[in-house]
Design an enzyme around this catalytic site. Structure first.
Site, PDB file in Angstrom:
ATOM      1  N   GLU A  34       0.835  -1.216   0.000  1.00  0.00           N
ATOM      2  CA  GLU A  34       0.000   0.000   0.000  1.00  0.00           C
ATOM      3  C   GLU A  34       0.862   1.255   0.000  1.00  0.00           C
ATOM      4  OE1 GLU A  34      -2.728  -0.707   3.305  1.00  0.00           O
ATOM      5  OE2 GLU A  34      -4.072  -1.810   1.982  1.00  0.00           O
ATOM      6  N   GLU A  67      -5.227  -8.530  -1.154  1.00  0.00           N
ATOM      7  CA  GLU A  67      -5.903  -8.368   0.148  1.00  0.00           C
ATOM      8  C   GLU A  67      -7.366  -8.080  -0.100  1.00  0.00           C
ATOM      9  OE1 GLU A  67      -4.420  -5.676   3.149  1.00  0.00           O
ATOM     10  OE2 GLU A  67      -2.339  -6.118   2.604  1.00  0.00           O
TER      11      GLU A  67
HETATM   12  C1  BGP Z   1      -4.334  -3.239   4.941  1.00  0.00           C
HETATM   13  C2  BGP Z   1      -2.987  -3.699   5.427  1.00  0.00           C
HETATM   14  C3  BGP Z   1      -3.005  -4.985   6.175  1.00  0.00           C
HETATM   15  C4  BGP Z   1      -4.264  -5.303   6.936  1.00  0.00           C
HETATM   16  C5  BGP Z   1      -5.544  -4.744   6.362  1.00  0.00           C
HETATM   17  C6  BGP Z   1      -6.733  -4.688   7.300  1.00  0.00           C
HETATM   18  O1  BGP Z   1      -4.317  -1.869   4.813  1.00  0.00           O
HETATM   19  O2  BGP Z   1      -2.120  -3.856   4.332  1.00  0.00           O
HETATM   20  O3  BGP Z   1      -1.810  -5.079   6.884  1.00  0.00           O
HETATM   21  O4  BGP Z   1      -4.147  -5.320   8.272  1.00  0.00           O
HETATM   22  O5  BGP Z   1      -5.390  -3.469   5.823  1.00  0.00           O
HETATM   23  O6  BGP Z   1      -6.657  -3.553   8.122  1.00  0.00           O
HETATM   24  P1  BGP Z   1      -6.820  -3.643   9.688  1.00  0.00           P
HETATM   25  O7  BGP Z   1      -5.906  -4.722  10.115  1.00  0.00           O
HETATM   26  O8  BGP Z   1      -6.445  -2.318  10.218  1.00  0.00           O
HETATM   27  O9  BGP Z   1      -8.231  -3.970   9.912  1.00  0.00           O
END
Ligand code: BGP
Length: 479
Positions: free
Chosen positions: A186, A379
């Site tokens: 990201e 993701e």
């Molecule tokens: C993305 C990241 C991840 C992951 C996901 C969910 O932005 O790359 O590392 O964690 O989001 O977000 P969160 O864990 O804050 O719910």
């Protein structure tokens, strides 16, 4: 509705959210080890990720992992064998994970890498190979050495480029069995959380926005340089950029709102534009000028960007949001380190993230139309509250979420979009990136740990585990 025969179904994790063992075998401190669990900050992501020199010092002085869940993770560092076995049994064909820079170079400045770190990831990769699971490695996933943040203000300093190149080269030389690589997770997130993304300590900058874009430029250059290196050292390897796909719709049909959405989406595409096309979009360069952001770019930098673009485009997709030219009257809701307008046509998760499967189809079509490069959904998922009842987790809500997103992905594929694979975030419960909670659960596998770190740590298959297993077995035919 069909998925290609070699479609790579899998899951995605990141070292700092799963490994724990933050000091084992000489590992150095990373920016993730500073992340505090802040229940009082609730869903306000600004407060969740806020960092200054003082909070960093407090964290450095605190030797315990009590308030720092990323120091604990889910202890995958020690349990990787049984975790990989569980994932293999679910049938995954690919695992996206990150290599912690601080396990190889504790401060980022050592001349030689740590052998213990290399050995660990070799063993991890051997385990994946045992089950025929293809590895995909993210080189930088919110876990750069803290030392580089303190000494150089992170990526704000171009000397960090060489240090990253050294780390990446060590990875390519030692892990040549990895064919899929991502450079920066990201990469666009730098303006949302500059410390975790780039080691920038905001109170040490005069002009934060300028520093963020300068650091981003350094990451672009570093990414291009290591793309070149990867191709040289691992024949047949493929390197991808990684974008937070923040799909934005206009709140109404008012042309002003449509324009606001266009601007937001254009800004969101900026990073992948640079990494795919090898040059800055003219509109962005003009934006820098209008904002008086003096970003230093050498001729050599620009030549490097042009010469070594990425091979494929990967992205995270969690939610969509609304934007309006005048936000008065717009109900706001949280998203992935963003806040946006709430869509009245769509439901949200307990954390306020909009559930919008069609937005995934739109995103795939937009990205493919824009770049005509293979795509990889690296993701996608939803953080939800799970309840264990008599040793079971009946998470039909998670199954529904995934089912709809898979249908959307299949529709895009049917329209000709080239999608290499899909890695869910996350196949196993882990520490949340933004809120450091364990209770915000994403996994097909439940991990018995709470936000304070209490619990047996035991792994449990949720209903969605068997469902995803069947999806993979039938290559998405049986949803
Ligand atoms: C993305 C990241 C991840 C992951 C996901 C969910 O932005 O790359 O590392 O964690 O989001 O977000 P969160 O864990 O804050 O719910």
């Amino acid at each position: 509705m069909s998925f290609p025969t070699n479609f790579l179904w899998g899951g995605a994790i990141a070292a700092n959210q799963v490994e724990g063992a933050w000091q084992a075998d000489g590992k150095g401190m990373s920016v993730a080890d500073i992340a505090q669990y802040r229940p009082q900050a609730g869903k306000d992501y600004h407060q969740q990720v806020a960092v200054d020199s003082q909070t960093i010092q407090t964290a450095i002085d605190d030797p315990s992992d009590q308030n720092y869940p990323k120091r604990r993770g889910i202890d995958m560092y020690h349990q990787y064998k049984s975790d990989i076995k569980l994932l293999a049994e679910m049938g995954i064909k690919i695992l996206r994970f990150s290599i912690a820079w601080t396990r190889l170079y504790p401060t980022g400045e050592e001349e030689k890498p740590s052998q213990a770190g290399i050995n660990y990831y070799r063993k991890f990769l051997d385990e994946l190979a045992k089950y025929d699971i293809e590895p995909m490695v993210t080189l930088s996933h919110y876990e750069m050495p803290l030392h580089l943040a303190l000494k150089y203000n992170g990526w704000a300093d171009r000397r960090v480029i060489n240090k990253f190149e050294r780390f990446a080269t060590t990875c390519f030389k030692n892990f040549p069995m990895v064919k899929y690589w991502l450079t920066f997770n990201e990469i666009d997130s730098i303006t949302r959380h500059p410390f975790t993304s780039a080691g920038i300590i905001p109170d040490r900058t005069k002009n934060l926005l300028a520093t963020e874009y300068q650091a981003l430029h350094h990451q672009f250059v570093a990414s291009a340089l290591v793309t070149k290196k990867c191709h040289e050292l691992i024949p047949g390897s493929q390197v991808g950029c990684m974008l937070t796909k923040l799909t934005t719709y206009p709140a109404t049909a008012k042309p002003e709102d449509v324009l606001a959405a266009f601007n937001k989406n254009t800004m969101n595409y900026f990073c992948s534009d640079v990494q795919v096309k090898g040059q800055y979009p003219k509109l962005i360069l003009n934006y820098f000028k209008r904002q008086h952001l003096d970003i230093r770019m050498t001729k050599d930098d620009l030549a490097v960007l042009k010469a070594y673009p990425v091979d494929f485009v990967s992205f995270s997709y969690y939610m969509s949001m609304l934007v309006a030219s005048d936000e008065t009257g717009l109900t706001l809701t949280a998203g992935n380190t963003v806040v946006g307008g709430k869509n009245p046509y769509l439901p949200t998760t307990q954390w306020g993230w909009t559930i919008d499967s069609l937005g995934l189809e739109t995103s795939l079509l937009e990205l493919y139309d824009r770049y005509e490069k293979p795509l990889f959904v690296v993701e996608n998922g939803a953080g939800m509250v799970d309840k264990v009842e008599a040793g079971k987790v009946h998470d039909s809500y998670r199954i529904n979420y995934y089912r709809e997103h898979f249908k959307a992905m299949a529709k895009a594929i049917d329209q000709g979009v080239e999608v290499l694979g899909y890695t869910s975030w996350s196949p196993i419960d882990c520490v949340s990136a933004a809120t450091s909670q364990m209770s915000k659960r994403y996994g097909f596998i439940y991990v018995d740990l709470d936000d304070e770190g209490y619990g047996s740590g035991r792994r449990l298959k949720k209903d969605s585990y068997t469902w995803y297993q069947k999806v993979i077995q039938t290559n998405g035919k049986d949803l």
